[in-house]
Design a protein around this motif. Structure first.
Motif, PDB file in Angstrom:
ATOM      1  N   TYR A  16       0.862  -1.198  -0.119  1.00  0.00           N
ATOM      2  CA  TYR A  16      -0.071  -0.051   0.063  1.00  0.00           C
ATOM      3  C   TYR A  16       0.970   1.218  -0.041  1.00  0.00           C
ATOM      4  O   TYR A  16       1.916   1.265   0.649  1.00  0.00           O
ATOM      5  N   GLN A  17       0.280   2.083  -0.654  1.00  0.00           N
ATOM      6  CA  GLN A  17       1.314   3.290  -1.023  1.00  0.00           C
ATOM      7  C   GLN A  17       1.503   4.266   0.239  1.00  0.00           C
ATOM      8  O   GLN A  17       2.588   4.722   0.415  1.00  0.00           O
ATOM      9  N   ASP A  18       0.601   4.214   1.329  1.00  0.00           N
ATOM     10  CA  ASP A  18       0.449   5.230   2.447  1.00  0.00           C
ATOM     11  C   ASP A  18       0.894   4.548   3.737  1.00  0.00           C
ATOM     12  O   ASP A  18       0.871   4.965   4.560  1.00  0.00           O
ATOM     13  N   ARG A  20       3.804   1.773   5.758  1.00  0.00           N
ATOM     14  CA  ARG A  20       5.043   1.269   5.604  1.00  0.00           C
ATOM     15  C   ARG A  20       5.428  -0.171   5.187  1.00  0.00           C
ATOM     16  O   ARG A  20       4.465  -0.760   5.614  1.00  0.00           O
ATOM     17  N   ASP A  29       0.314   0.183  11.303  1.00  0.00           N
ATOM     18  CA  ASP A  29       0.317   0.210   9.854  1.00  0.00           C
ATOM     19  C   ASP A  29       0.093  -1.324   9.489  1.00  0.00           C
ATOM     20  O   ASP A  29      -0.655  -1.497   8.559  1.00  0.00           O
ATOM     21  N   ALA A 132       1.662   0.985  -3.898  1.00  0.00           N
ATOM     22  CA  ALA A 132       2.941   1.656  -4.193  1.00  0.00           C
ATOM     23  C   ALA A 132       3.746   1.272  -5.289  1.00  0.00           C
ATOM     24  O   ALA A 132       3.793   0.328  -5.757  1.00  0.00           O
TER      25      ALA A 132
END
Length: 325
Positions: A16-18, A20, A29, A132
């Motif tokens: 996922y882009q947002d 870590r 996360d 990501a």
């Protein structure tokens, strides 16, 4: 299909882009990744099931489905496994990457399996999930070498002659120069009694799906030819070679054993398969391959068996399949 192929797994890795990347210690996360993935998967596959503990993993997944998951995957914090029996989609969550979509089948199904995971990815992306991505490196992974399209193909191969004659290492080095890997399919104690190996691409960077599919087929054919040549030279139909003796011993043990742990069974199963392919045992390869279902505990746990009785039940089922006794 080359006779060394046991199974094929196609997987697609995404993060996922947002959030870590895994593995890391940010519990917030990891929890969000787990919640996000499962919510979408359950909406897309309403008949799917979240496997919540080791017993559920063992009772739902086949030996080969579980063998390609990370070691001790059921102990990883905030990890999850989602399985839809109707489509055979498996989603591994927070195991190496945030999300790994998997599908398994035979080599003849390779194009279909690739399509299955791509369709699953598209269905998830349509819900608004953002993965990501980088303009130069493609989809990103916690391992830089895993970046690219994210498509990886694992071919599970039975290579007993290459194993016995110690040619795996040299072939592995050759494949590594082509950015492909050949590694043992080890059981829980790190041994490889079945002499099965996993052939996979080391990267997907700048490689389209069609190229990856074509190359895996080429390397499977190469290993199949090498294995068949050694098998032809080392085994004789009159049963006098040392390899033939091992085959017959394993056949006798599996026909009469009263207790079989998974390691012993896989060792003898490997010899049985070798003997079937060499034409020195009165068994078809289909019969031998059907026995692989008894290598894990799934088939017994699904029937409510006590774990301490599985070694006896495994021997009983194998005896019945081979000799009816």
């Amino acid at each position: 299909m080359p006779d060394i192929v046991i199974n094929i797994e196609v997987s697609l890795r995404r993060n996922y882009q947002d959030l870590r990347f895994c593995p890391q210690d940010n519990a917030e996360d990891l929890r969000e990744s787990r919640h996000r993935s499962l919510s979408v998967l359950q909406a897309i596959y309403p008949k799917g099931k979240v496997l919540g503990n080791a017993l559920e993993y063992a009772s739902e997944l086949s030996y080969l489905q579980g063998a390609l998951l990370p070691a001790d995957y059921h102990k990883i914090n905030h990890a999850a496994l989602f399985y839809d029996r109707h489509t055979d989609i498996i989603a591994a969550i927070n195991m190496d990457d945030h999300l790994v979509l998997k599908a398994q089948g035979g080599l003849e199904q390779l194009d279909h399996l690739q399509q299955v995971v791509r369709e699953a990815e598209q269905a998830m992306a349509q819900t608004g999930l953002v993965f990501a991505q980088d303009a130069d490196f493609g989809y990103l992974s916690y391992r830089p070498t895993m970046s690219g399209s994210g498509l990886f193909i694992n071919a599970i191969l039975h290579l007993p002659m290459l194993h016995y004659l110690k040619q795996i290492r040299s072939l592995g080095e050759m494949l590594k120069t082509q950015e492909y890997l050949l590694r043992p399919l080890a059981v829980h104690d790190k041994r490889n009694p079945a002499k099965m190996y996993v052939l996979s691409n080391a990267t997907s960077l700048n490689r389209g799906d069609g190229v990856l599919v074509q190359r895996i087929r080429e390397f499977v054919d190469l290993l199949s030819q090498r294995e068949a040549l050694l098998r032809e030279k080392a085994l004789t139909r009159n049963g006098q070679s040392a390899f033939a003796d091992q085959v017959w011993r394993s056949y006798g043990i599996l026909r009469f054993a009263r207790r079989l742990n998974d390691g012993d069974f896989l060792n003898h199963w490997s010899n049985l398969r070798l003997g079937s392919l060499a034409g020195i045992l009165p068994l078809s390869i289909e019969t031998v391959d059907s026995l692989l279902v008894y290598s894990g505990n799934q088939v017994f746990l699904k029937e409510g068996a006590d774990t301490k009785n599985i070694v006896g039940l495994r021997a009983q089922n194998v005896r019945q399949a081979l000799s009816g006794g």
